[in-house]
Design an enzyme around this catalytic site. Structure first.
Site, PDB file in Angstrom:
ATOM      1  N   TRP A 152       0.938  -1.253   0.000  1.00 53.71           N
ATOM      2  CA  TRP A 152       0.234  -0.060  -0.040  1.00 53.71           C
ATOM      3  C   TRP A 152       0.667   1.242   0.022  1.00 53.71           C
ATOM      4  CZ3 TRP A 152       1.760   1.679   4.505  1.00 53.71           C
ATOM      5  CH2 TRP A 152       2.072   0.551   5.564  1.00 53.71           C
ATOM      6  N   ASN A 153       1.936   1.032  -0.088  1.00 49.75           N
ATOM      7  CA  ASN A 153       3.106   2.564   0.190  1.00 49.75           C
ATOM      8  C   ASN A 153       3.134   3.170  -1.265  1.00 49.75           C
ATOM      9  OD1 ASN A 153       4.458   0.314  -0.703  1.00 49.75           O
ATOM     10  ND2 ASN A 153       6.347   1.013   0.625  1.00 49.75           N
ATOM     11  N   LYS A 176      -3.477  -6.962  -8.759  1.00 45.82           N
ATOM     12  CA  LYS A 176      -4.107  -6.931  -7.250  1.00 45.82           C
ATOM     13  C   LYS A 176      -3.664  -5.819  -6.508  1.00 45.82           C
ATOM     14  CE  LYS A 176      -4.375  -8.679  -3.268  1.00 45.82           C
ATOM     15  NZ  LYS A 176      -4.781  -7.368  -2.367  1.00 45.82           N
ATOM     16  N   PRO A 177      -3.955  -4.641  -6.460  1.00 47.56           N
ATOM     17  CA  PRO A 177      -3.425  -3.746  -5.429  1.00 47.56           C
ATOM     18  C   PRO A 177      -3.881  -4.202  -3.816  1.00 47.56           C
ATOM     19  CG  PRO A 177      -5.357  -2.666  -6.745  1.00 47.56           C
ATOM     20  CD  PRO A 177      -5.261  -3.961  -6.782  1.00 47.56           C
ATOM     21  N   SER A 178      -3.336  -3.428  -3.095  1.00 48.53           N
ATOM     22  CA  SER A 178      -3.416  -3.586  -1.583  1.00 48.53           C
ATOM     23  C   SER A 178      -4.787  -2.985  -1.329  1.00 48.53           C
ATOM     24  CB  SER A 178      -2.655  -2.976  -0.503  1.00 48.53           C
ATOM     25  OG  SER A 178      -3.232  -2.701   0.548  1.00 48.53           O
ATOM     26  N   SER A 229       5.230  -8.109   2.529  1.00 41.10           N
ATOM     27  CA  SER A 229       6.127  -8.340   3.587  1.00 41.10           C
ATOM     28  C   SER A 229       6.670  -9.887   3.442  1.00 41.10           C
ATOM     29  CB  SER A 229       5.307  -8.512   5.067  1.00 41.10           C
ATOM     30  OG  SER A 229       4.148  -9.437   4.729  1.00 41.10           O
ATOM     31  N   GLU A 250       9.638  -8.749  -3.722  1.00 44.07           N
ATOM     32  CA  GLU A 250      10.163  -7.573  -3.387  1.00 44.07           C
ATOM     33  C   GLU A 250       9.612  -7.369  -1.942  1.00 44.07           C
ATOM     34  OE1 GLU A 250      12.183  -5.799  -4.532  1.00 44.07           O
ATOM     35  OE2 GLU A 250      12.490  -6.117  -6.814  1.00 44.07           O
ATOM     36  N   GLY A 252      10.376  -7.014   2.579  1.00 43.87           N
ATOM     37  CA  GLY A 252      10.725  -6.117   3.655  1.00 43.87           C
ATOM     38  C   GLY A 252      12.209  -6.057   4.048  1.00 43.87           C
ATOM     39  N   CYS A 284      10.132   0.148   2.145  1.00 39.42           N
ATOM     40  CA  CYS A 284      10.614  -1.047   2.422  1.00 39.42           C
ATOM     41  C   CYS A 284      12.247  -0.940   2.419  1.00 39.42           C
ATOM     42  CB  CYS A 284      10.389  -1.932   1.126  1.00 39.42           C
ATOM     43  SG  CYS A 284      10.888  -1.318  -0.402  1.00 39.42           S
ATOM     44  N   LYS A 451      18.912 -12.297   0.408  1.00 41.60           N
ATOM     45  CA  LYS A 451      18.362 -13.004   1.915  1.00 41.60           C
ATOM     46  C   LYS A 451      16.757 -13.260   1.949  1.00 41.60           C
ATOM     47  CE  LYS A 451      21.261 -11.872   5.327  1.00 41.60           C
ATOM     48  NZ  LYS A 451      22.132 -11.130   6.060  1.00 41.60           N
ATOM     49  N   GLU A 458      13.632  -5.805  -9.814  1.00 37.95           N
ATOM     50  CA  GLU A 458      12.808  -4.935 -10.829  1.00 37.95           C
ATOM     51  C   GLU A 458      13.499  -3.845 -11.278  1.00 37.95           C
ATOM     52  OE1 GLU A 458       9.350  -4.121  -7.634  1.00 37.95           O
ATOM     53  OE2 GLU A 458       8.254  -5.379  -9.355  1.00 37.95           O
TER      54      GLU A 458
HETATM   55  P1  NDP Z   1       1.613  -7.700   3.117  1.00 40.92           P
HETATM   56  O1  NDP Z   1       2.526  -8.705   2.736  1.00 40.92           O
HETATM   57  O2  NDP Z   1       0.701  -7.673   4.093  1.00 40.92           O
HETATM   58  O3  NDP Z   1       0.778  -7.556   1.666  1.00 40.92           O
HETATM   59  C1  NDP Z   1       1.047  -7.500   0.275  1.00 40.92           C
HETATM   60  C2  NDP Z   1       0.146  -7.827  -0.544  1.00 40.92           C
HETATM   61  O4  NDP Z   1      -0.076  -9.163  -0.736  1.00 40.92           O
HETATM   62  C3  NDP Z   1      -1.136  -7.207  -0.253  1.00 40.92           C
HETATM   63  O5  NDP Z   1      -1.946  -7.025  -1.703  1.00 40.92           O
HETATM   64  C4  NDP Z   1      -1.784  -8.334   0.464  1.00 40.92           C
HETATM   65  O6  NDP Z   1      -3.319  -8.260   0.146  1.00 40.92           O
HETATM   66  C5  NDP Z   1      -1.535  -9.437  -0.543  1.00 40.92           C
HETATM   67  N1  NDP Z   1      -1.665 -10.720   0.140  1.00 40.92           N
HETATM   68  C6  NDP Z   1      -1.870 -11.203   1.574  1.00 40.92           C
HETATM   69  N2  NDP Z   1      -1.657 -12.562   1.672  1.00 40.92           N
HETATM   70  C7  NDP Z   1      -1.424 -13.181   0.731  1.00 40.92           C
HETATM   71  C8  NDP Z   1      -1.536 -14.485   0.038  1.00 40.92           C
HETATM   72  N3  NDP Z   1      -1.734 -15.654   0.988  1.00 40.92           N
HETATM   73  N4  NDP Z   1      -1.330 -14.666  -1.229  1.00 40.92           N
HETATM   74  C9  NDP Z   1      -1.435 -13.663  -2.142  1.00 40.92           C
HETATM   75  N5  NDP Z   1      -1.338 -12.371  -1.767  1.00 40.92           N
HETATM   76  C10 NDP Z   1      -1.409 -12.031  -0.456  1.00 40.92           C
HETATM   77  O7  NDP Z   1       2.292  -6.147   3.017  1.00 40.92           O
HETATM   78  P2  NDP Z   1       1.792  -4.803   3.315  1.00 40.92           P
HETATM   79  O8  NDP Z   1       0.813  -4.607   2.110  1.00 40.92           O
HETATM   80  O9  NDP Z   1       1.319  -4.530   4.719  1.00 40.92           O
HETATM   81  O10 NDP Z   1       3.313  -3.696   2.789  1.00 40.92           O
HETATM   82  C11 NDP Z   1       4.046  -3.747   3.651  1.00 40.92           C
HETATM   83  C12 NDP Z   1       5.246  -4.613   3.379  1.00 40.92           C
HETATM   84  O11 NDP Z   1       5.933  -4.374   2.035  1.00 40.92           O
HETATM   85  C13 NDP Z   1       6.580  -4.194   4.228  1.00 40.92           C
HETATM   86  O12 NDP Z   1       7.309  -5.243   4.831  1.00 40.92           O
HETATM   87  C14 NDP Z   1       7.410  -3.617   2.974  1.00 40.92           C
HETATM   88  O13 NDP Z   1       8.903  -3.769   3.290  1.00 40.92           O
HETATM   89  C15 NDP Z   1       7.126  -4.504   1.873  1.00 40.92           C
HETATM   90  N6  NDP Z   1       7.438  -3.694   0.696  1.00 40.92           N
HETATM   91  C16 NDP Z   1       8.540  -3.955  -0.179  1.00 40.92           C
HETATM   92  C17 NDP Z   1       8.982  -3.429  -1.206  1.00 40.92           C
HETATM   93  C18 NDP Z   1       9.964  -3.805  -2.148  1.00 40.92           C
HETATM   94  O14 NDP Z   1      10.013  -3.212  -3.160  1.00 40.92           O
HETATM   95  N7  NDP Z   1      11.128  -4.625  -1.603  1.00 40.92           N
HETATM   96  C19 NDP Z   1       8.358  -2.126  -1.536  1.00 40.92           C
HETATM   97  C20 NDP Z   1       7.171  -1.767  -0.789  1.00 40.92           C
HETATM   98  C21 NDP Z   1       6.832  -2.451   0.360  1.00 40.92           C
HETATM   99  P3  NDP Z   1      -4.061  -7.722   1.686  1.00 40.92           P
HETATM  100  O15 NDP Z   1      -3.462  -6.249   1.641  1.00 40.92           O
HETATM  101  O16 NDP Z   1      -5.434  -7.536   1.107  1.00 40.92           O
HETATM  102  O17 NDP Z   1      -3.811  -8.591   2.659  1.00 40.92           O
END
Ligand code: NDP
Length: 484
Positions: A152-153, A176-178, A229, A250, A252, A284, A451, A458
């Site tokens: 969602w960020n 699928k967005p958050s 995450s 991608e 955390g 992240c 890790k 990307e």
């Molecule tokens: P989440 O891991 O909670 O969710 C990410 C996405 O995955 C959401 O759209 C979520 O839907 C979906 N999702 C959740 N469970 C499943 C599943 N079992 N199967 C498929 N999809 C699923 O992360 P956040 O949205 O809370 O974002 C924060 C995290 O993202 C942090 O850890 C951050 O570090 C990381 N991040 C990494 C980046 C990178 O490029 N490395 C960039 C930005 C953020 P729903 O929201 O509906 O649960």
């Protein structure tokens, strides 16, 4: 409703609704106001989106790369023309200040569309000569239907970072967005159609985790790219592996930023601010473990706290605001719990640490000093505006401590010693490193983690490898011999 889209999903070139899906309230995190109401995708919607993407893929892949690229570049131009409106929407969707969204979201999405649009016409295989005039050639082929799942960020940026390389290579996509930030990806889908993309090339479905899970396991899907995450990444990676699908993860981080005695303190403070408080710390790659060499610790903390007084916290739609709310009350509570843990475990709170009263989910930029490696705030990803400052004496010591984490997304060093800077960066166990800067992410450079922080890259030419595969073709011009 202030930001109500025409419908929840965008499939096959048009908006689609199915009110049987679970309701999703979109909340403007600066005020707590509901600005739009959507519905999660039902199984019928998921099916429709995957069918649309599957049906469009052959035709899309059959176009020349130059034609596909032209469409992506046209979409980039439209995004830039509409940057103001898209940035306001992004601010409403995420709560991030317009001061940020107007320069880092739709603009970054446009960069990705333009960059991969430019590359599309030059994606080729190679010719490999063999003996006797025989040869091999390779064809760079699309994978098929690619699923993107976003955090969602950075909703616009994530949608484009996944769509642009996928589409450039001839794949189609379901994104699928958050559920917390469902609005901007719909605009990206609209713009791609306006730019000339055939219906079904880029589709958006809304929903919670189970919608993501249904997409990941569907046999029509060839590749999954997740931004999220580490725990979600492990689940999605395992589900994709069961069907041997391609993945990009991608995830955390808990990245280190090392400030040596000889660093330019003002620049190091700028790096620490950029690496901890941009987007209210919801980034992240943030360098949330700031190791400061003992000789400049007090000078660093003094300038940091002075400069934090300059943060303009308030209405994110006001262009003078430089620090906005957290995405949600839930995320704010998670971060407040970490702040309490930091205090309990003996870290010294030197700035912030409290919620700002009101309906929005505002929290002051927070800095802890005297943090030690074993503290919870130094080990776990907080995903909020909480900086941990740790002391160190020697380079050898700090390198071991910096790398002592399951994560490996990013790492940075501030020093004026050129030799040391490169030595330190070579020693970092991280995918994305910075010398005397922090958190840059231009589309031309690979971005990703090592890790537990991820798999694949990307952006840049490296992303092409993750959205296409090579077919090897042996061609015999000489006589073919056989043993009998
Ligand atoms: P989440 O891991 O909670 O969710 C990410 C996405 O995955 C959401 O759209 C979520 O839907 C979906 N999702 C959740 N469970 C499943 C599943 N079992 N199967 C498929 N999809 C699923 O992360 P956040 O949205 O809370 O974002 C924060 C995290 O993202 C942090 O850890 C951050 O570090 C990381 N991040 C990494 C980046 C990178 O490029 N490395 C960039 C930005 C953020 P729903 O929201 O509906 O649960």
């Amino acid at each position: 409703m202030r930001a109500q889209p025409k419908a929840s999903h965008f499939i096959g070139g048009v908006y689609v609704e199915d009110k049987d899906g679970a309701p999703i309230d979109v909340i403007f995190s600066a005020t707590g106001e509901v600005i739009a109401q959507l519905h999660a995708a039902t199984p019928a919607i998921i099916d429709k989106a995957l069918d649309a993407a599957k049906a469009a893929q052959m035709e899309w892949a059959a176009m020349t790369g130059t034609e596909r690229g032209r469409i992506l570049r046209r979409a980039a131009d439209i995004m830039r023309d509409r940057n103001h409106d898209l940035s306001v929407l992004e601010t409403l969707d995420t709560g991030k200040p317009y001061q940020e969204t107007s320069v880092a979201d739709a603009t970054s999405g446009a960069d990705a569309l333009e960059y991969f649009g430019g590359l599309a016409g030059s994606l080729t295989g190679e010719h490999i000569p063999l003996a006797n005039g025989d040869f091999v050639y390779t064809r760079r082929e699309a994978l098929g239907v690619c699923v993107g799942i976003g955090a969602w960020n950075y909703p616009t940026q994530i949608a484009c970072w996944k769509a642009a390389p996928a589409l450039a290579c001839g794949n189609t996509s379901v994104f699928k967005p958050s559920e917390m930030t469902p609005l901007s990806a719909l605009k990206v889908a609209e713009i791609l159609i306006e730019a000339g993309a055939p219906a079904g090339v880029f589709n958006v479905v809304q929903g919670y985790g189970e919608v993501g899970a249904a997409l990941v396991t569907d046999p029509r899907v060839a590749k999954v790219s997740l931004t999220g995450s580490v725990p979600t990444g492990k689940k999605v990676y395992a589900a994709a592996a069961a069907e041997m699908k391609h993945v990009t993860m991608e995830l955390g981080g808990k990245s280190p930023m090392i400030v040596f005695d000889d660093a330019n303190v003002e620049n190091a403070v700028s790096g620490a601010i950029l690496g901890n408080f941009y987007s209210s710390g919801q980034v992240c790659s943030n360098g949330t473990r700031v190791f400061v060499q003992k000789g400049i610790k007090e000078a660093f903390l003094t300038r940091l706290t002075e400069r934090l007084e300059g943060a303009v916290i308030g209405d994110p739609l006001d262009p003078t605001t430089s620090f906005g709310p957290m995405i949600s009350e839930g995320q704010l509570n998670i971060v407040m719990n970490y702040i309490e843990k930091g205090k309990e475990e003996g870290a010294r709170l030197v700035h912030g640490g409290e919620r700002i009263k009101g309906d929005g989910f505002f929290l002051k930029p927070t800095v802890f000093a005297d943090v030690t490696d074993d503290m919870t705030i130094a080990r776990e990803e907080i995903f909020g505006p909480v900086m941990s400052v740790l002391d160190f004496d020697t380079e050898e010591e700090v390198m071991a401590r910096a790398n002592d984490t399951e994560f490996g997304l990013a790492a940075g060093v501030f020093t004026n010693d050129l030799t040391r800077a490169h030595r330190v960066v070579a020693g970092f166990e991280a995918g994305t490193c910075y010398i005397n800067t922090y958190n840059d992410a231009p589309v031309e450079a690979p971005f990703g983690g090592t890790k537990a922080s991820g798999v694949g890259r990307e952006n840049s030419k490296a992303a092409i490898e993750h959205y296409s595969e090579l077919k090897t073709v042996y061609v015999r011009l000489s006589e073919l011999e056989a043993p009998f």
